[in-house]
Design an enzyme around this catalytic site. Structure first.
Site, short mmCIF file in Angstrom:
data_model
loop_
_atom_site.label_atom_id
_atom_site.label_comp_id
_atom_site.label_asym_id
_atom_site.label_seq_id
_atom_site.Cartn_x
_atom_site.Cartn_y
_atom_site.Cartn_z
N LYS A 16 0.84 -1.20 0.00
CA LYS A 16 0.00 0.00 0.00
C LYS A 16 0.88 1.26 0.00
O LYS A 16 2.09 1.17 0.24
CB LYS A 16 -0.92 -0.06 1.22
CG LYS A 16 -1.92 -1.23 1.15
CD LYS A 16 -2.78 -1.29 2.40
CE LYS A 16 -3.80 -2.43 2.34
NZ LYS A 16 -4.66 -2.49 3.54
N ARG A 92 -1.63 -14.61 3.98
CA ARG A 92 -2.37 -13.93 5.06
C ARG A 92 -1.66 -14.11 6.40
O ARG A 92 -1.63 -13.21 7.22
CB ARG A 92 -3.80 -14.47 5.14
CG ARG A 92 -4.63 -14.24 3.88
CD ARG A 92 -5.19 -12.86 3.76
NE ARG A 92 -6.23 -12.59 4.74
CZ ARG A 92 -6.95 -11.47 4.77
NH1 ARG A 92 -6.74 -10.52 3.85
NH2 ARG A 92 -7.86 -11.28 5.68
N THR A 98 -5.30 -7.71 10.59
CA THR A 98 -5.62 -6.40 9.99
C THR A 98 -5.14 -5.25 10.89
O THR A 98 -4.58 -4.28 10.39
CB THR A 98 -7.15 -6.30 9.78
OG1 THR A 98 -7.56 -7.42 9.00
CG2 THR A 98 -7.51 -5.02 9.05
N ARG A 109 2.85 -7.04 9.33
CA ARG A 109 2.19 -5.96 10.09
C ARG A 109 2.65 -5.95 11.55
O ARG A 109 2.78 -4.89 12.15
CB ARG A 109 0.66 -6.12 10.01
CG ARG A 109 0.10 -5.76 8.63
CD ARG A 109 -1.35 -6.20 8.51
NE ARG A 109 -1.96 -5.80 7.24
CZ ARG A 109 -3.09 -6.33 6.77
NH1 ARG A 109 -3.71 -7.29 7.44
NH2 ARG A 109 -3.58 -5.91 5.63
N GLU A 133 -8.69 -10.80 -8.12
CA GLU A 133 -7.80 -9.65 -7.98
C GLU A 133 -6.58 -9.73 -8.88
O GLU A 133 -6.01 -8.70 -9.25
CB GLU A 133 -7.37 -9.50 -6.51
CG GLU A 133 -8.54 -9.13 -5.62
CD GLU A 133 -8.21 -9.14 -4.13
OE1 GLU A 133 -9.05 -8.72 -3.35
OE2 GLU A 133 -7.10 -9.58 -3.76
P1 RTP Z 1 -6.62 -6.18 3.21
O1 RTP Z 1 -7.89 -6.40 2.41
O2 RTP Z 1 -6.00 -4.84 3.01
O3 RTP Z 1 -5.64 -7.32 3.10
O4 RTP Z 1 -7.05 -6.15 4.72
P2 RTP Z 1 -7.85 -7.17 5.56
O5 RTP Z 1 -8.49 -8.23 4.73
O6 RTP Z 1 -6.91 -7.58 6.64
O7 RTP Z 1 -8.96 -6.23 6.17
P3 RTP Z 1 -10.40 -5.79 5.62
O8 RTP Z 1 -11.35 -5.96 6.73
O9 RTP Z 1 -10.70 -6.38 4.29
O10 RTP Z 1 -10.18 -4.22 5.44
C1 RTP Z 1 -9.50 -3.73 4.33
C2 RTP Z 1 -8.61 -2.58 4.74
O11 RTP Z 1 -9.41 -1.51 5.21
C3 RTP Z 1 -8.71 -0.79 6.20
N1 RTP Z 1 -9.49 -0.79 7.44
N2 RTP Z 1 -9.59 0.27 8.21
N3 RTP Z 1 -11.43 0.30 11.33
C4 RTP Z 1 -10.71 0.79 10.36
O12 RTP Z 1 -10.32 1.93 10.36
C5 RTP Z 1 -10.35 -0.09 9.25
N4 RTP Z 1 -10.72 -1.35 9.14
C6 RTP Z 1 -10.16 -1.79 7.98
C7 RTP Z 1 -7.38 -1.48 6.42
O13 RTP Z 1 -6.39 -0.83 5.61
C8 RTP Z 1 -7.66 -2.86 5.91
O14 RTP Z 1 -6.48 -3.53 5.53
#
Ligand code: RTP
Length: 155
Positions: A16, A92, A98, A109, A133
């Protein structure tokens, strides 16, 4: 042997904008290389807003969605396709939770980030999304298909 465990998968990994700005691209690539996965596509890319919205369409109703779109379009990202047996779930694990404060030490992370909103890297969450994707299923979401090589493989 269980056939499905032997299946070669592809996952979409994206460094990112914060990861690119902080100079973490080499470190992140290294971790996937050392694990033993194969890099089959790579490009530096400024993500347009429309594509960011498509990529994160499942999160459209979340309160952080507008911030997320601003973040992901704030600078260039590095788009990658990584290939290997079990690569989707393994990536992952290498990436970690996350929320970087909950991510285990030893994960990307866990070692390199603090804020959920600046968590350095994205990885596909399922083989299906890996296909979507990386553009191998429905088209070319990040235009990586044309970059995907079969190096190391004989015809
Ligand atoms: P990614 O898609 O980036 O691999 O992340 P992920 O599956 O671990 O998390 P996801 O729930 O799909 O969320 C995508 C991205 O959104 C941002 N996020 N911000 N509470 C918050 O402020 C929040 N929650 C999620 C993060 O950049 C996350 O990676």
């Amino acid at each position: 042997l269980v056939a499905s465990l032997e299946q070669v998968e592809q996952t979409y990994i994206m460094v990112k904008p914060d990861g690119v700005q902080r100079g973490l691209v080499g470190e992140i690539i290294s971790r996937f290389e050392r694990k033993g996965f194969k890099l089959t596509g790579l490009k530096l890319f400024q993500c347009p807003k429309e594509l960011a919205e498509e990529h994160y369409k499942d999160l459209k109703t979340k309160s952080f969605y507008p911030t997320l779109i601003d973040y992901i379009t704030s600078g260039p990202v590095v788009c990658m396709v990584w290939e290997g047996v079990g690569v989707v779930a393994s990536a992952r694990k290498l990436i970690g939770s996350t929320n970087p404060l909950q991510a285990e030490p030893g994960t990307i992370r866990g070692d390199l980030a603090v804020q959920t909103g600046r968590n350095v890297v994205h990885g596909s969450d399922s083989p299906e999304n890996g296909k979507r994707e990386t553009g191998t299923l429905n088209g070319t979401l990040f235009g990586l298909r044309s970059l995907s090589l079969n190096h190391g493989k004989k015809k």
